[in-house]
Design a protein around this motif. Sequence first.
Motif, mmCIF file in Angstrom:
data_model
loop_
_atom_site.group_PDB
_atom_site.id
_atom_site.type_symbol
_atom_site.label_atom_id
_atom_site.label_comp_id
_atom_site.label_asym_id
_atom_site.label_seq_id
_atom_site.Cartn_x
_atom_site.Cartn_y
_atom_site.Cartn_z
ATOM 1 N N PRO A 160 0.817 -1.204 0.000
ATOM 2 C CA PRO A 160 0.000 0.000 0.000
ATOM 3 C C PRO A 160 0.851 1.255 0.000
ATOM 4 C CG PRO A 160 0.001 -0.979 2.176
ATOM 5 C CD PRO A 160 0.730 -1.931 1.251
ATOM 6 N N ALA A 161 0.264 2.317 -0.535
ATOM 7 C CA ALA A 161 0.933 3.610 -0.490
ATOM 8 C C ALA A 161 1.092 4.024 0.969
ATOM 9 C CB ALA A 161 0.109 4.648 -1.247
ATOM 10 N N ARG A 162 2.048 4.895 1.210
ATOM 11 C CA ARG A 162 2.262 5.365 2.584
ATOM 12 C C ARG A 162 1.150 6.339 2.934
ATOM 13 N NH1 ARG A 162 7.537 7.956 2.774
ATOM 14 N NH2 ARG A 162 6.483 9.738 1.928
ATOM 15 N N ASN A 163 0.456 6.034 4.012
ATOM 16 C CA ASN A 163 -0.563 6.923 4.560
ATOM 17 C C ASN A 163 -0.604 6.696 6.059
ATOM 18 O OD1 ASN A 163 -2.257 4.661 5.127
ATOM 19 N ND2 ASN A 163 -3.056 4.706 3.043
ATOM 20 N N ALA A 164 -1.458 7.429 6.736
ATOM 21 C CA ALA A 164 -1.506 7.319 8.204
ATOM 22 C C ALA A 164 -1.762 5.884 8.649
ATOM 23 C CB ALA A 164 -2.562 8.257 8.773
ATOM 24 N N GLY A 165 -2.641 5.170 7.945
ATOM 25 C CA GLY A 165 -2.952 3.789 8.321
ATOM 26 C C GLY A 165 -1.754 2.868 8.206
ATOM 27 N N THR A 166 -0.982 2.991 7.115
ATOM 28 C CA THR A 166 0.177 2.112 6.960
ATOM 29 C C THR A 166 1.247 2.430 7.992
ATOM 30 O OG1 THR A 166 1.188 3.545 5.286
ATOM 31 C CG2 THR A 166 -0.198 1.730 4.489
ATOM 32 N N LEU A 204 7.307 4.894 7.286
ATOM 33 C CA LEU A 204 7.543 6.140 6.567
ATOM 34 C C LEU A 204 8.459 5.972 5.356
ATOM 35 C CD1 LEU A 204 7.938 8.552 9.614
ATOM 36 C CD2 LEU A 204 6.021 8.464 7.993
ATOM 37 N N LEU A 205 9.070 4.789 5.227
ATOM 38 C CA LEU A 205 9.921 4.542 4.059
ATOM 39 C C LEU A 205 9.080 4.550 2.785
ATOM 40 C CD1 LEU A 205 12.188 1.644 5.390
ATOM 41 C CD2 LEU A 205 12.835 4.042 5.024
ATOM 42 N N PRO A 206 9.695 4.882 1.656
ATOM 43 C CA PRO A 206 8.945 4.867 0.392
ATOM 44 C C PRO A 206 8.393 3.478 0.065
ATOM 45 C CG PRO A 206 11.070 5.974 0.126
ATOM 46 C CD PRO A 206 11.063 5.349 1.489
ATOM 47 N N ARG A 207 7.295 3.472 -0.640
ATOM 48 C CA ARG A 207 6.603 2.239 -1.011
ATOM 49 C C ARG A 207 7.523 1.272 -1.752
ATOM 50 N NH1 ARG A 207 1.104 2.452 -4.586
ATOM 51 N NH2 ARG A 207 0.587 0.260 -4.459
ATOM 52 N N ARG A 208 8.360 1.794 -2.642
ATOM 53 C CA ARG A 208 9.228 0.906 -3.438
ATOM 54 C C ARG A 208 10.224 0.160 -2.549
ATOM 55 N NH1 ARG A 208 11.786 5.642 -3.704
ATOM 56 N NH2 ARG A 208 14.058 5.621 -3.771
ATOM 57 N N ILE A 209 10.620 0.761 -1.431
ATOM 58 C CA ILE A 209 11.523 0.082 -0.495
ATOM 59 C C ILE A 209 10.740 -0.927 0.331
ATOM 60 C CG2 ILE A 209 12.995 0.379 1.542
ATOM 61 C CD1 ILE A 209 13.854 3.070 0.319
ATOM 62 N N ARG A 210 9.601 -0.504 0.888
ATOM 63 C CA ARG A 210 8.795 -1.417 1.710
ATOM 64 C C ARG A 210 8.273 -2.586 0.904
ATOM 65 N NH1 ARG A 210 4.152 0.921 3.044
ATOM 66 N NH2 ARG A 210 4.491 2.738 1.750
ATOM 67 N N GLY A 211 8.159 -2.422 -0.408
ATOM 68 C CA GLY A 211 7.648 -3.491 -1.261
ATOM 69 C C GLY A 211 8.627 -4.622 -1.492
ATOM 70 N N ASN A 212 9.889 -4.401 -1.221
ATOM 71 C CA ASN A 212 10.898 -5.438 -1.392
ATOM 72 C C ASN A 212 10.794 -6.415 -0.224
ATOM 73 O OD1 ASN A 212 13.340 -6.944 -1.252
ATOM 74 N ND2 ASN A 212 14.320 -5.423 -2.558
#
Length: 173
Positions: free
Chosen positions: A6-12, A85-93
């Motif tokens: 998911p995109a970074r938002n308050a919930g994530t 708070l890390l970017p989505r592309r990093i958390r997606g790995n």
Amino acid sequence: MGSDMPARNAGTVVRAGARGLVAAMAMTGVRTVTAAVGPHEETPPEAFVKEHLPFLRKLAPRNQDALTELFHWTYGAAGGVAYGLLPRRIRGNPLSGPLYGLAIWLGFEAGIAPMLGVRHVHEHGFQWRAAVALDHVLYGVVVGGRLAPEPAGSGGRVTRRRPPWPQPGRGPR
């Protein structure tokens, strides 16, 4: 690569913080088991509290232990928020969580501990360091959310679904 992340938002970010808290608690459990089968080694949280919060020594040992764990869990939750708070592309790995856990440990060992004068860091052998490293890999796996991924199609949002039965005061479906 990270399309299911998911995109970074308050919930994530909040969920990542909660995973950090749970991961720190899991580390406590692992430490309890490993301490029971091997020699007791002072953990980084114990060393920090002992060296930098001497007023806690006036408390009963049980209360000292409880406060030490609360500090550790708070640190773990904060680390989870930082991961969120890390970017989505990093958390997606898939490796980002375990590598993040190792980075947290190495950051403490190489930066924070020397800066604060926590002396225990260089007093331990390979087995202790390997156990702590594995502890932090566990932390990263939990923080990374691979054990409990976000709901498919939610985009990181938690949605409430209406139950299939009639609800009082809502009329028929």
